[in-house]
Design an enzyme around this catalytic site. Structure first.
Site: not given
Length: 375
Positions: A158, A187-188, A226, A250
């Site tokens: 992505k 999509d990791h 994050e 995600h």
């Protein structure tokens, strides 16, 4: 621990953008993990492709330093040395057709040197999205999509397009030269342990699935926070923001796994079909809903745990007048029989108090609460 199951077929992995940050910090450590677990093919070669003018030994040294930072144990050092011998490098201009002729010759040479029976290739695009159309097209012109001597697959990270129109255009461009079963739009985020645990929690525990619906669940919260800023990604991030970077890929994928019906099997197509149904059931936001159901923000200069943090607009590569959001939150509904009337809340951002990825299921309260405080 080593896995003794049947190993994958012999293959060559070609990484475009091989000297970049993603390859060094994520791809190489992940590939080395497979080496440690004895899960790589017997004959496996990694060919890095990039613009930098470096040799095979330079490329190996570049990745050796990165691997030693992650894998510091003495027993890993011998494995690292062996793993590095799998690495090769080719300098190429990815927008020049002649470079792909040189690439094919290099791949044929590596196949011969490694005594591989089949010409199995995986192409991983660790590149800017602007090259997602060009590289697959040039590969096809060099017949590197031809599966007569072995399978060929291409992996695209992505963002898959900037908006709906560009995503459709990219998809149509890819399918001119590549078959659907050759294309992997990755999509990791779905590889995160928290995400993987969603499927296990839902479908391997008989106690949860009967309760997983509007009759028992009051609302659902999904958070991806994050505790750091944009770091060295400002050039990309300022063109996307939190909504494009996190929400529309995600987190909506995560929503699909949480809200989908049980798939017929754990086959990729079966899971995809059920998540698509969830996305089709999302209630569109009206203009009024955008005002009341969404929130965008941007981190400013502050002091966090004694450390002074500069504002987003002061980050290198960010416009001092940028309107790009670094925080996004929204409330939405899934209009189907399982989830009708249950609000879902998504939130994501940078420089938040903690780093966490979590899904919180809030069940409805009991009809009579026995543990109220006594007056």
């Amino acid at each position: 621990m080593q896995y003794q199951d049947k190993k994958p077929e012999d293959q060559i992995l070609v990484i475009f953008g091989a000297t970049g940050d993603l390859t060094r910090r994520k791809l190489m450590p992940a590939l080395f993990e497979l080496e440690v677990l004895n899960m790589l093919p017997e004959k496996f070669v990694i060919l890095g492709v990039g613009r930098s003018s470096i040799s095979d030994s330079d490329f190996r040294e570049h990745n050796q330093n990165a691997l030693k930072d992650v894998f510091g144990k003495a027993k890993d050092q011998k494995l690292i040395e062996g793993f590095l011998q799998r690495l090769f490098y080719l300098q190429a201009d990815t927008q020049n057709e002649e470079s792909y002729i040189a690439l094919r010759k290099k791949l044929e040479l590596l196949k011969e040197q490694s005594s591989m029976q089949n010409f199995n290739l995986i192409f991983y695009l660790s590149t800017p999205p602007s090259l997602y159309e060009a590289i697959p097209g040039f590969l096809a012109k060099a017949s590197l999509n031809d599966e007569s001597e072995g399978w060929k697959k291409i992996i695209i990270e992505k963002p898959f397009g900037y908006d709906l129109q560009s995503a459709i255009q990219l998809n149509e461009s890819l399918k001119k030269s590549w078959k659907e079963n050759q294309l992997f739009r990755i999509d990791h985020y779905l590889g995160k342990e928290t995400v993987q645990n969603v499927l296990v929690t839902r479908f391997s525990n008989g106690i949860f699935e009967p309760l997983w619906n509007r009759n028992f669940i009051h609302h659902v919260e999904i958070t991806s926070a994050e505790n750091f800023g944009v770091e060295n990604r400002a050039g990309y991030y300022d063109q996307s923001g939190a909504l494009r970077d996190m929400v529309q890929n995600h987190l909506l994928q995560l929503v699909g796994l949480i809200a989908m019906e049980p798939p017929a099997s754990m086959d990729a197509d079966a899971i995809r079909n059920e998540t698509v149904k969830v996305l089709q059931s999302l209630r569109p936001l009206s203009e009024k809903d955008v005002v009341t159901h969404t929130l965008r923000g941007q981190y400013t200069e502050s002091t966090i745990k004694g450390n002074k943090v500069k504002a987003y607009r002061s980050e290198e590569g960010v416009s001092p007048e940028s309107q790009t959001e670094t925080y996004a939150a929204l409330k939405f509904y899934i209009d189907n029989w399982r989830w009708g009337g249950v609000p879902f809340y998504l939130r994501t951002g940078k420089h938040l108090p903690t780093r966490v990825t979590e899904v919180v299921i809030h069940f409805k309260p009991t009809p009579h609460y026995l543990f109220a405080k006594q007056e």
